[in-house]
Design an enzyme around this catalytic site. Structure first.
Site, PDB file in Angstrom:
ATOM      1  N   GLN A  73      -4.835  -1.688   9.610  1.00 20.98           N
ATOM      2  CA  GLN A  73      -4.708  -2.988   8.947  1.00 20.98           C
ATOM      3  C   GLN A  73      -5.363  -4.080   9.797  1.00 20.98           C
ATOM      4  O   GLN A  73      -5.062  -4.209  10.982  1.00 20.98           O
ATOM      5  CB  GLN A  73      -3.213  -3.290   8.710  1.00 20.98           C
ATOM      6  CG  GLN A  73      -2.944  -4.546   7.933  1.00 20.98           C
ATOM      7  CD  GLN A  73      -3.471  -4.501   6.490  1.00 20.98           C
ATOM      8  OE1 GLN A  73      -3.348  -3.491   5.808  1.00 20.98           O
ATOM      9  NE2 GLN A  73      -4.061  -5.580   6.040  1.00 20.98           N
ATOM     10  N   LYS A 130       0.841  -1.201   0.000  1.00 21.55           N
ATOM     11  CA  LYS A 130       0.000   0.000   0.000  1.00 21.55           C
ATOM     12  C   LYS A 130       0.873   1.247   0.000  1.00 21.55           C
ATOM     13  O   LYS A 130       0.620   2.212  -0.713  1.00 21.55           O
ATOM     14  CB  LYS A 130      -0.936  -0.005   1.223  1.00 21.55           C
ATOM     15  CG  LYS A 130      -2.095  -0.984   1.075  1.00 21.55           C
ATOM     16  CD  LYS A 130      -2.848  -1.226   2.381  1.00 21.55           C
ATOM     17  CE  LYS A 130      -3.871  -2.339   2.185  1.00 21.55           C
ATOM     18  NZ  LYS A 130      -4.469  -2.815   3.430  1.00 21.55           N
ATOM     19  N   ASP A 178     -11.109   2.788   3.878  1.00 22.17           N
ATOM     20  CA  ASP A 178     -11.485   1.392   3.658  1.00 22.17           C
ATOM     21  C   ASP A 178     -12.994   1.269   3.403  1.00 22.17           C
ATOM     22  O   ASP A 178     -13.465   0.270   2.885  1.00 22.17           O
ATOM     23  CB  ASP A 178     -11.149   0.552   4.915  1.00 22.17           C
ATOM     24  CG  ASP A 178      -9.906  -0.310   4.713  1.00 22.17           C
ATOM     25  OD1 ASP A 178      -9.543  -0.562   3.551  1.00 22.17           O
ATOM     26  OD2 ASP A 178      -9.316  -0.737   5.728  1.00 22.17           O
TER      27      ASP A 178
END
Ligand code: NDP
Length: 288
Positions: free
Chosen positions: A97, A53, A120
């Protein structure tokens, strides 16, 4: 012969557009989109995802920060950190995460992230906006699937899309995105009866269960479009999807490979969300 839906190719084109838009945004506003990723513990798969990422962010001109916290980090400490980052105007996207260590409540943590920075798209408010048809940051993997289907001009309107897997991050949001494209949607899970009968009726079959090579050729309709979201590492170290590629590819009209299908699209959609968050935060600061 099946045609491969190449997530790397499609991603590289979308990332080039994001890169161009980012350059213009920086020039115009003097603001560099900034994604901040928090990782708790040192799970090797999560560490790889985070590294990828960061690399992807830097390649399109974003600023990217990774905060690595030890596995014994308390839930309160993580909450305090997120609260500080919510207030930090130089941070536009916050991503924690997953999975988190068992002593930290993931739902509570996701709810702490500012809705405007939730790149997200997992915050319950974003989920509500998605279902209500309101502007929102859409969850990355499902949006990546839709982008891939659109790139290959796969007709969705009126067609029967069958999803296997009902997780919050893939299956459930995909229902809404496919409905938005006027598909007729069926969703299956571990308690579904006669799974094969349903999968065989799918014009578009999307599989997200996390079981290597689970979908065999006799479960798929001739000329179906098959999207394999699964990522499974075999003992040999090889990565495979949830669909038995070699046999299903003899029947499918279009199919995604693993790796190189949905995976790169997920990160690309994260980049798109981060740029959107930066732009939205900038315009809301102007309207105050
Ligand atoms: P979850 O474990 O959260 O959900 C799995 C789903 O599959 C559940 O709904 C479960 O049903 C269902 N399921 C399990 N076994 C069966 C079965 N035998 N028949 C029918 N349904 C079944 O997984 P995720 O959604 O997080 O991930 C799924 C896969 O996608 C994983 O391989 C993951 O690594 C991958 N993934 C890939 C991404 C990418 O970018 N390419 C991003 C996210 C995930 P039930 O609800 O009844 O338990």
């Amino acid at each position: 012969m099946t045609k491969l839906m190449d997530g790397k190719l499609v991603s590289s084109q979308i990332r080039a557009e994001i890169s161009q838009e980012t350059e213009e945004f920086i020039k115009e506003m003097g603001i560099t989109p900034h994604l901040l990723v928090i990782i708790v513990g040192n799970d090797p798969a999560s560490m790889t995802y985070v590294k990828n990422k960061k690399k992807a962010c830097e390649a399109v001109g974003f600023k990217s920060t990774v905060i690595e916290l030890p596995v014994e980090t308390t839930e309160n400490h993580l909450i305090e950190l997120i609260q500080q980052l919510n207030e930090d105007n130089s941070v536009h996207g916050i991503l924690v995460q997953l999975p988190l260590p068992k002593h930290i409540n993931e739902e509570k943590i996701i709810e702490m992230i500012s809705v405007k920075k939730d790149v997200d798209g997992f915050h319950p408010y974003q989920v509500g906006c998605l279902v209500s048809g309101m502007d929102c940051l859409k969850p990355c993997t499902p949006s990546g699937v839709i982008e891939l289907l659109k790139y290959y001009d796969i007709e969705l309107k009126g067609r029967h899309a069958v999803i296997i897997g009902r997780s919050h991050i893939v299956g459930k949001p995909l229902i809404q995105l496919l409905l938005d494209e006027n598909a007729t949607v069926t969703i299956c899970h571990s308690q579904t009866k006669d799974l094969s009968q349903l999968t065989k009726s799918a014009d578009i079959l999307i599989v997200a269960i996390g079981k290597p090579n689970f979908i065999k050729a006799d479960m798929v309709k001739d000329q179906a479009v098959v999207v394999d979201v699964g990522i499974n590492r075999l003992e040999t170290g090889r990565l495979v999807g949830d669909v038995a590629f070699d046999e299903v590819s003899t029947k499918a009209s279009y199919m995604t490979p693993v790796p190189g299908g949905v995976g790169p699209m997920t990160i690309t959609m994260l980049l798109r969300n981060t740029l959107k968050a930066a732009k939205d935060l900038q315009s809301s600061s102007l309207s105050i």
